[in-house]
Structure formats: C-alpha cells, structure tokens
Write a protein that holds these residues in place. Sequence first.
Motif, PDB file in Angstrom:
ATOM      1  N   VAL A  80       0.878  -1.221  -0.111  1.00 27.10           N
ATOM      2  CA  VAL A  80      -0.110  -0.494   0.001  1.00 27.10           C
ATOM      3  C   VAL A  80       1.311   1.330  -0.107  1.00 27.10           C
ATOM      4  O   VAL A  80       1.909   1.686   1.281  1.00 27.10           O
ATOM      5  CB  VAL A  80      -0.973   0.471   1.285  1.00 27.10           C
ATOM      6  N   PRO A  82       1.037   4.926   0.198  1.00 25.86           N
ATOM      7  CA  PRO A  82      -0.295   6.103  -0.250  1.00 25.86           C
ATOM      8  C   PRO A  82       0.787   7.112  -0.862  1.00 25.86           C
ATOM      9  O   PRO A  82       1.312   7.725  -0.825  1.00 25.86           O
ATOM     10  CB  PRO A  82      -0.922   6.345   0.961  1.00 25.86           C
ATOM     11  N   HIS A  97     -10.557  -2.547   0.721  1.00 26.12           N
ATOM     12  CA  HIS A  97     -10.118  -1.134   0.537  1.00 26.12           C
ATOM     13  C   HIS A  97      -9.286  -0.565   1.341  1.00 26.12           C
ATOM     14  O   HIS A  97      -9.218  -0.855   2.624  1.00 26.12           O
ATOM     15  CB  HIS A  97     -10.975   0.207  -0.085  1.00 26.12           C
ATOM     16  N   HIS A  98      -9.225   1.397   1.129  1.00 22.89           N
ATOM     17  CA  HIS A  98      -8.121   1.592   2.038  1.00 22.89           C
ATOM     18  C   HIS A  98      -8.942   3.731   2.033  1.00 22.89           C
ATOM     19  O   HIS A  98      -8.734   4.133   0.967  1.00 22.89           O
ATOM     20  CB  HIS A  98      -6.721   1.786   1.901  1.00 22.89           C
ATOM     21  N   ILE A 100      -6.712   7.287   2.748  1.00 26.79           N
ATOM     22  CA  ILE A 100      -5.914   7.281   3.117  1.00 26.79           C
ATOM     23  C   ILE A 100      -5.060   8.754   3.756  1.00 26.79           C
ATOM     24  O   ILE A 100      -5.932  10.192   2.601  1.00 26.79           O
ATOM     25  CB  ILE A 100      -4.288   7.485   1.878  1.00 26.79           C
ATOM     26  N   VAL A 107      -3.295   4.938   7.134  1.00 27.86           N
ATOM     27  CA  VAL A 107      -3.802   3.777   5.975  1.00 27.86           C
ATOM     28  C   VAL A 107      -4.783   3.665   7.200  1.00 27.86           C
ATOM     29  O   VAL A 107      -3.852   2.700   7.901  1.00 27.86           O
ATOM     30  CB  VAL A 107      -3.229   3.202   5.542  1.00 27.86           C
ATOM     31  N   SER A 134      -8.466  -2.554  -5.927  1.00 28.46           N
ATOM     32  CA  SER A 134      -8.446  -1.737  -4.942  1.00 28.46           C
ATOM     33  C   SER A 134      -8.941  -0.608  -4.899  1.00 28.46           C
ATOM     34  O   SER A 134      -8.435  -0.085  -5.123  1.00 28.46           O
ATOM     35  CB  SER A 134      -7.463  -1.930  -4.391  1.00 28.46           C
ATOM     36  N   GLN A 136      -9.045   3.372  -3.307  1.00 29.05           N
ATOM     37  CA  GLN A 136      -8.250   4.258  -2.103  1.00 29.05           C
ATOM     38  C   GLN A 136      -8.527   5.490  -2.627  1.00 29.05           C
ATOM     39  O   GLN A 136      -8.771   6.014  -3.246  1.00 29.05           O
ATOM     40  CB  GLN A 136      -6.667   4.092  -2.409  1.00 29.05           C
ATOM     41  N   THR A 138      -8.548   8.963  -0.703  1.00 32.81           N
ATOM     42  CA  THR A 138      -7.759  10.511   0.062  1.00 32.81           C
ATOM     43  C   THR A 138      -8.236  10.966   0.496  1.00 32.81           C
ATOM     44  O   THR A 138      -8.949  11.528   0.074  1.00 32.81           O
ATOM     45  CB  THR A 138      -6.433  10.800  -0.877  1.00 32.81           C
TER      46      THR A 138
END
Length: 148
Positions: A80, A82, A97-98, A100, A107, A134, A136, A138
Amino acid sequence: MLNSEQIQERVDAFVVACRQNGYSVTPQRLALYRELVSTDQHPSPEILFEKVRAQMPTLSLATVYKAVDTFRALGVIADVSPLHDRMRLDGNTEPHHHLICVDCKRVVDLSSGLLDQLKVPAEQASGFEVFTHSVQFTGRCPDCGSAG
C-alpha cells in the motif's frame, strides 16, 4: 484487527507456504510476518524493522527488505503506497480498500461489499484482464482535521 487465533492461523499458513515454495522458515521471517499480520497500521519496512528489532537486536534493515521480497513472492502481503510516498505493507491479503490521509499518510482498512462489486466498464477495458482491484480514498483523517 485480528485476534490471536487468527494471527496464528496466518502464521501457520505462512510456514506452509514457505516450505511448499522452498523458502527457509527463519526466526527473522517469522517475527517480521507475525508483527505485520498483528497490526492494521500498514507499517513501512523501517517501522517494521524498529518494532521487531526490540525483540531481535541483531536484525538488520537489509534482512527486513529481503523478508518483504519473500513475503511478496509468496503472495502473503500487499503493498500500500499512499500517494506513492514510500512503501507501506499490508498483512491483510483479503479483498479490501483503504482510506488514506494526505497529511499524515495514515492508512485505514475499509471493507465494502459495494466497492468489491465494482467492474471496469467494458468500453474502457480494451482487452485488459482484471484479476483484482482495490479502491483508495484520499482525504484528511480526523487527527489532521479538515483544514490544511
């Protein structure tokens, strides 16, 4: 966060994967992998090094990077990164999923059945074969606040 039984199951599966693929099960690899699957903090190799070095003072950063390469080769971790800042590691290889933070680079894992169902629109796929995905997101975490 995994409980101790789930952590041990992952470590046991890691040992089996090492043996099946011809990798030695070293105390360093075991300690590093156990630390990685015991946290949801997505540590960098340097942070992982600092955490495990407390129990293994002779551990070197080079050993950590070699172990990370082994973990990648075995498919037992995910990267991962970021905002492409620096390598961050994820011991959770289940689909997720993430979130960030753009400021502190925190994260956070995010599970979402809705996001799991996303598909690449056929007209944009251009023959690209997707194996996994995945998402992400932000933004700013609560600790960093909404202003910046």
